[in-house]
Design a protein around this motif. Structure first.
Motif, PDB file in Angstrom:
ATOM      1  N   GLU A  24       0.829  -1.207   0.000  1.00  0.00           N
ATOM      2  CA  GLU A  24       0.000   0.000   0.000  1.00  0.00           C
ATOM      3  C   GLU A  24       0.865   1.259   0.000  1.00  0.00           C
ATOM      4  O   GLU A  24       0.584   2.227  -0.711  1.00  0.00           O
ATOM      5  N   GLU A  27       2.268   1.798  -3.465  1.00  0.00           N
ATOM      6  CA  GLU A  27       1.240   2.323  -4.367  1.00  0.00           C
ATOM      7  C   GLU A  27       1.042   3.826  -4.150  1.00  0.00           C
ATOM      8  O   GLU A  27       0.950   4.592  -5.097  1.00  0.00           O
ATOM      9  N   SER A  32       7.462   0.472  -7.083  1.00  0.00           N
ATOM     10  CA  SER A  32       7.185  -0.958  -6.955  1.00  0.00           C
ATOM     11  C   SER A  32       7.410  -1.342  -5.496  1.00  0.00           C
ATOM     12  O   SER A  32       8.194  -0.690  -4.799  1.00  0.00           O
TER      13      SER A  32
END
Length: 155
Positions: A24, A27, A32
């Protein structure tokens, strides 16, 4: 270590919630997962991130009193300061200690159950130190602001 925009974003997010899953976090910062994990490891290894903790409500732990204690030492000597700092580091009631400029040499934040516990602390730690000239205690009546996150500015 020089911090870039992504490092700053990682630090801001982890200060809000250090239990954020790496996937999370990656993101949210646009990396990555392996690259994000590498960044977080580098931030820890370089000493930018110094710890991960859970913040406990002092009232729920039984420590309902917060005292602000200003301490003036007898002399301005490194060895005297070092002994005082060692005694403060051994005192679990002291949750923060700052060496300061001005009239007092140190300011302590002391968290205790009640005034009797504070008196025990005073007798054990401050009144037994012959190098303390004087100290002044103030009782906090209400916490107005409490934050552990620091503002991560662009440099």
């Amino acid at each position: 270590m020089s911090l870039d925009r992504i490092d700053r974003k990682i630090l801001t997010l982890l200060q809000e919630n250090n239990r954020l899953a790496n996937v999370e976090l990656a993101e949210k910062v646009g990396l990555s997962p392996p690259a994000c994990l590498k960044r977080v490891r580098q931030l820890r290894e370089s000493g930018v991130i110094i710890g991960d903790v859970s913040l406990v409500n002092p009232e729920l732990s039984g420590n309902k009193m917060t005292m602000l204690v200003s301490v003036e030492m007898e002399r301005d000597r490194k060895d005297i300061y070092a002994r005082f700092q060692a005694s403060i580091n051994r005192a679990p009631e002291v949750i923060e200690c700052y060496q300061t400029t001005g009239s007092y040499d140190f300011v302590l934040i002391v968290c205790v159950k009640d005034i009797q516990a504070y008196e025990v602390f005073l007798e054990r730690v401050l009144r037994t130190d012959p190098n303390i000239r004087k100290f002044q205690s103030s009782v906090s009546i209400r916490r107005i602001k409490y934050a552990t996150a620091i503002d991560i500015q662009q440099t």
